[in-house]
Design an enzyme around this catalytic site. Structure first.
Site, PDB file in Angstrom:
ATOM      1  N   ASP A 119     -17.086  -9.435  -9.394  1.00 32.73           N
ATOM      2  CA  ASP A 119     -16.925 -10.577 -10.278  1.00 32.73           C
ATOM      3  C   ASP A 119     -17.238 -11.867  -9.521  1.00 32.73           C
ATOM      4  OD1 ASP A 119     -16.063 -11.896 -12.631  1.00 32.73           O
ATOM      5  OD2 ASP A 119     -14.215 -12.405 -11.592  1.00 32.73           O
ATOM      6  N   THR A 159     -20.049 -15.392 -14.857  1.00 31.36           N
ATOM      7  CA  THR A 159     -19.705 -16.234 -13.719  1.00 31.36           C
ATOM      8  C   THR A 159     -20.737 -16.120 -12.611  1.00 31.36           C
ATOM      9  OG1 THR A 159     -18.307 -14.463 -12.960  1.00 31.36           O
ATOM     10  CG2 THR A 159     -17.252 -16.251 -14.119  1.00 31.36           C
ATOM     11  N   THR A 160     -21.358 -14.940 -12.491  1.00 30.40           N
ATOM     12  CA  THR A 160     -22.387 -14.785 -11.475  1.00 30.40           C
ATOM     13  C   THR A 160     -23.678 -15.433 -11.946  1.00 30.40           C
ATOM     14  OG1 THR A 160     -21.399 -12.640 -11.077  1.00 30.40           O
ATOM     15  CG2 THR A 160     -23.423 -13.122  -9.930  1.00 30.40           C
ATOM     16  N   ASP A 163     -12.634  -9.664 -18.105  1.00 29.12           N
ATOM     17  CA  ASP A 163     -13.916 -10.262 -18.484  1.00 29.12           C
ATOM     18  C   ASP A 163     -14.296  -9.832 -19.892  1.00 29.12           C
ATOM     19  OD1 ASP A 163     -14.094 -11.419 -16.091  1.00 29.12           O
ATOM     20  OD2 ASP A 163     -15.960 -10.458 -15.456  1.00 29.12           O
TER      21      ASP A 163
END
Lengths: 556, 527
Positions: free
Chosen positions: B61, B94-95, B387
């Site tokens: 994550d 998020t990445t 997530d």
């Protein structure tokens, strides 16, 4: 040397431990000071104008601030040099007084210093320089007054105000949605403005930010936003026509200030005390209920029992609300802040049409909206943005815009931006210089040259050839002037002509729109902002020029 | 004459190109760091904390990785911040947001080297971002009105999100878990009411969704272990000897007998409280605070199940689930709302005994029990599930969906490319660069999967020349596939968030031409 000799030739000490102190005197001191002042101005120079760049500052604690606001940059820079500190003060006082133009004032001061250095090298006495500067600044302030225009606006016609705020915002990172933000700022200011007294209390505008969403989601709330939630998770999240009791006393048994002890030595006492305690809670909640409150906002915490009692009696409550927010709520809802339960009365309750809790994002962030208040004189601007630095920068930019709108309400004179005002002043000062006999004439000319440095920096930052652009604009401003000059000869007539026929609205076309006329581009600045810039910068420069001896403690 | 020192001794100042270089390098380093975790074949990272015990976290994550980094480069901090915000706002992507921002800066660096002014680049990026967003808006589908289709959309999104995580083995099962849990929320985004319980042991396959509520507590000794038609009182009250809250009160006695008397009175008070609680007619009492032996005994005598020391969130959830209110005073039993449930029983998961409330009134809350081989696996599984839950709950509110597998990036890239051709001036270079940066994301996904990315991307681009294509990267076959058929979807909100925050961050870093680092605050030596 700080060493003096008495009549017998014995040395005596004037400054304590003088050997350990660094000392600079005379021209050296002035030059050192000037170079320090220039260094500060150089840092800010690239931030000027709509195409100005930002600075990234890392605080001692490792937090990152990205900003374009002169006052913030200097404040965060943590400078060590005394003269640099003066420049920081300069930008701060512009910030306090006007709120906008914090970068410009420092750049101008830097340019004045640079010119002064040249004059010093020619051997002109610093006091004469500062006198010349003083005269020139008076001239330009007057000139600004004469080229300024009154800006008519009313509550229904806010367009002029919005345009001015947009000029301020266009140099910030938020210029992507400057239109929306400018409208928000103007509406906020008008909501709290006292148009008769021509005064605005910016304290009444609360700027709250929360990361997430996008900049376009920024909104103006006619009411108050509190970053708190209901004290009990099961209290209603939406209250219509709320009567708000604003308390600064905790829902807890009273704590007398005087020291006291209650000794329990018998069972009866124990029981009465217990009874007493329960009554306290009951009484408190009952009093709120009796006066007809439907929402309690409290500065302090609640005891678990009180919390449940409130919930039980269907009286929603918010705890730990800060003092400033409490005041704003009181103003907005027309309520009174009540320090004691005994003093609660129905009249002291605030009224709000709608109180609701709203949650954001995936974390359990909740905020309380208090809207449709009895007196909508307090408003909140709620900023959303992609990251923390963005929000902070938006807050600063909005503060600038709010100040500009306030200044316009106080005094609705404007001058045109884009460096046009400076160029116009420069021409006027230059022309007037010849009237002054003596060394001051030189200083006044230098002042005119220093004024040119602002449009120059604007052009440089916008990627335009600075000298070409400046000269082109300048000649445009006095275009036909020269032809007339031949037979006008008389200076005063020339000045008057400049005002009538010349075009003091030509500035630097930073955004590549295609016209130099700032009037057409709608680039405005406030008159007092500009005047203040010139006055403040001149003052600081005078102060720096007067220093001829710097004594610093030696480094150890 | 030397320039006077302006700043304090240890402060540093970088200007112009060097400052820009420093921020580019910092930002790209961060982007490169998380780059390899992108996509279904992305790799994990091991993070070891410097704290006591050197805790180890294995994760994929982006936000978790970046949160744990100690970074000194200010530009890198901006990227970490946007990833954190993306996590808070939509929970996923998020990445991607960091990688996209990194790619935008990489492209910008090339342009700056070609002597294009950063402000021109920013102007181009803004135009491009707006255009890309419009492209997404046009292509987004909304199936809100058709519940069946909507549910299958949700399933697809959940599976797509989970496929890049450790749960990908059982993604179908977990996707179903997550969708069921989120649909129970009925549009609320309050994920608090989904309780994720981690129990080591078993395998990930043994995880399940429980419609009721599971409380990780033991039942007091001598109290019933099985209650049907339970009436539950949820409380937050002190169940030890009640302290007198009036300030300054204290007990001062002069003989032992009086001590005993007061003790008796205290006990009496407690007994009264218990009596009052019992008078509510409950057969289960859950308290947030401790219940001491004496009241516990009283409850046991009355045949009431008393559960002590349930944590605060547990209490809130329980109140939500059973429909009771959290009580702290007990004087008016008739008006306190009690919670109800059909059955309370003690169940065993692995070796632990837990209390299970089933047949609850309000269906909003539920519990997901995660099982797994080790605590690391469980932690990562929780993050992945979180997530998925976040994305789903956001999608329920904003039900527009897009296809996945690099499809949205290619669509945006094509539109942006078209724009670049139409735009006159230097800006068009920046717009073109934006499209390159967008294409970098499918390239990285392909690279991570070990397929020939250059070949694949060029094929994709050719496919996307056709306006109505559904082509994206099919990681399993390593070729171009129809995303619609493969059932790979992504939430519109996530993609939009990634696009906007990445552009904003890149713009912010590009605008910087000077970095001033203040002297670090001196730590006081407390030796």
């Amino acid at each position: 040397m700080a060493l003096a000799f008495d009549e017998y030739g014995r040395p005596f000490i004037i400054i304590k431990e003088q050997g350990q102190k660094a000392r600079l005197r005379g021209l050296d001191a002035q030059k050192a000071n000037i170079s320090a002042g220039k260094a500060v101005a150089r840092i800010l120079r690239t931030s000027l104008g709509p195409k100005g760049m930002d600075k990234m500052l890392q605080s001692p604690d490792g937090d990152v601030v990205i900003t374009n606001d002169g006052a913030t940059i200097l404040e965060q820079m943590d400078v060590d040099n005394q003269i640099a500190k003066l420049m920081v003060e300069l930008s701060r006082s512009q910030d306090y007084e006007i709120g906008d133009g914090t970068t410009g004032v420092v750049v101008l001061a830097g340019a004045l210093l640079e010119q002064a250095e040249k004059l010093l090298e020619r051997g002109i006495h610093p006091i004469r320089i500062s006198e010349g500067y003083e005269m020139a600044s008076k001239l330009s302030v007057e000139h600004l007054e004469s080229i300024s225009q009154k800006f008519e606006f009313s509550v229904t016609n806010i367009e002029p105000l919005v345009q001015t705020c947009m000029t301020t915002l266009s140099s910030k990172i938020v210029n992507r949605c400057k239109r929306a933000l400018a409208e928000i700022a103007v509406k906020a200011v008008l909501a709290v403005a006292d148009l008769e007294r021509k005064d605005v209390n910016l304290e009444l505008i609360k700027v709250e930010g929360k990361v997430g969403g996008k900049l376009e989601d920024t909104e103006l709330i006619y009411g108050i936003l509190v970053d708190k939630d209901m004290s009990h998770p099961q209290m209603p999240k939406r209250i219509e026509d709320a009567n708000i009791a604003i308390l600064t006393c905790p829902f807890e048994p009273p704590k007398p200030k005087t020291k006291h002890k209650i000794d329990i030595d018998t069972v009866e006492k124990f029981q009465t005390l217990r009874q007493q305690e329960q009554n306290y809670f009951d009484d408190m909640v009952q009093k709120c209920k009796d006066v007809g409150a439907t929402l309690v906002i409290c500065q302090w915490g609640f005891d678990d029992e009180a919390n449940h009692l409130l919930m039980h009696r269907n009286l929603p409550a918010v705890r730990w609300v800060g003092g400033v927010e409490l005041e704003l709520i009181a103003i907005a809802t027309g309520g009174r802040i009540v320090p004691r339960f005994q003093e609660l009365t129905t009249e002291k309750l605030g009224k709000a049409g709608l109180v609701r809790e709203k949650s954001f994002g995936t974390t359990k962030d909740r905020m309380l909206y208090i809207e449709h208040c009895a007196n909508s004189r307090a408003v909140t601007i709620f900023i959303r943005g992609g990251n923390k630095m963005m929000i902070e920068e938006t807050k600063r930019s909005l503060h600038d815009a709010l100040c500009v709108a306030r200044n316009l309400i106080r005094n609705n004179s404007i001058v045109y931006g884009g460096g046009s005002a400076e160029i116009s002043c420069s021409i006027a000062v230059e022309a007037a210089a010849d009237r002054y006999p003596g060394v001051e004439q030189y200083a006044i000319r230098s002042f005119a040259e220093a004024l040119d440095s602002i449009p120059m920096a604007l052009a440089e930052n916008s990627g335009l050839p600075p000298i070409d652009t400046l000269t082109a604009v300048k000649s445009q401003q006095i275009k036909r002037c020269l032809e007339h000059f031949i037979y006008l000869q008389h200076l005063n007539i020339l000045m008057a002509w400049l005002l009538q026929e010349g075009n003091p609205y030509c500035g630097i076309d930073c955004n590549d729109v295609g016209t130099n006329n700032m009037r057409e581009q709608n680039v405005f600045e406030t008159l007092i902002g500009k005047q203040q810039q010139i006055l403040l910068a001149t003052q600081v420069v005078k102060m720096i020029l007067k220093i001829d001896d710097v004594i610093t403690p030696a480094e150890y | 004459m030397t320039v006077e020192r302006l700043l304090k001794d240890e402060a540093t100042e970088e200007k112009g190109d060097r400052a820009r270089m420093a921020s580019f390098v910092g930002a790209m380093a961060i982007a490169d760091l998380v780059k390899t975790t992108l996509g279904p074949k992305g790799m994990d990272k091991i993070l070891q904390s410097t704290g006591r015990g050197h805790n180890v976290t294995v994760t994929n994550d982006g936000a978790t990785i970046l949160k744990s980094l100690h970074i000194d480069n200010p530009a890198a901090k901006v990227l970490i911040d946007i990833s954190k915000v993306q996590d808070d706002e939509v929970g996923d992507g998020t990445t991607s947001v960091v990688v996209l921002a990194g790619e935008l800066l990489r492209e910008a660096e090339k342009l700056v080297n070609k002597k294009i002014h950063p402000m021109t680049i920013i102007a181009g990026y803004r135009l491009a971002a707006e255009c890309a967003r419009n492209a997404l808006l046009q292509k987004a589908k909304d199936n809100k009105r058709d519940p069946d289709k909507f549910k299958s959309d949700l399933m697809k999104i959940a599976m797509t999100t989970l496929s890049s995580k450790i749960l990908s083995q059982d993604k179908e099962q977990f996707a179903k878990l997550a969708v069921d849990a989120v649909l129970r929320l009925k549009g609320s985004t309050n994920l608090e009411s989904i309780h994720i319980l981690k129990k080591a042991g078993g395998s990930l396959k043994d995880s399940f969704l429980d419609e009721g509520f599971i409380l990780d507590k033991k039942i007091g000794i001598g109290q019933p272990k099985h209650i049907e038609n339970a009436k539950i009182l949820v409380a937050n009250t002190a169940m030890d000897t009640d302290k007198v809250k009036i300030y300054g009160a204290r007990v001062r006695v002069d003989s032992m007998a009086k001590v005993a008397e007061i003790e008796g009175a205290e006990k009496e008070k407690m007994r009264e409280k218990v009596q009052k609680i019992i008078a509510h007619g409950v057969n289960c009492f859950v308290n947030r605070q401790l219940i001491y032996n004496f009241p516990e005994e009283l409850f046991a005598d009355a045949g009431i199940l008393a559960i002590e020391h349930a944590d605060f969130e547990g209490i809130e959830r329980l109140a939500l689930v059973t429909g009771g209110e959290i009580a702290s005073t007990f004087d008016n039993p008739e008006s306190v709302k009690l919670g109800h449930c059909k059955l309370i029983e003690e169940i065993m998961i692995g070796e632990d005994k837990l209390i299970h409330f089933s047949g609850v009134e309000m269906g909003q809350a539920c519990t997901i029990v995660l099982r797994g081989a080790s605590s690391h696996v469980l932690d990562e599984a929780e993050r992945s599930l979180h997530d998925a839950l976040c994305v789903l709950s956001q999608t329920v509110n904003d039900s527009r969906v897009l296809l996945g597998g690099g499809w949205p990036e290619m669509v945006m890239a094509k539109e942006v490319d078209d724009l670049a051709r139409k735009t006159p001036g230097k800006k068009s270079h920046a717009i073109e660069a934006f499209s390159h940066a967008l294409q970098a994301i499918p390239t990285i996904i392909a690279d991570n999967a070990g397929v020939d990315s250059a070949e694949l991307i060029s094929q994709l681009r050719a496919e996307h020349h056709n306006d109505t294509t559904n082509a994206g990267i099919d990681i399993i076959s390593g070729g171009v596939g129809d995303m619609e058929k493969l059932g790979i979807s992504e939430s519109f909100k996530v993609k939009q968030g990634v696009l906007l925050s990445a552009t904003e961050a890149a713009e912010m870093i590009l605008r910087v031409d000077e970095i001033i680092t203040c002297a670090p605050r001196k730590r006081e030596n407390r030796m």
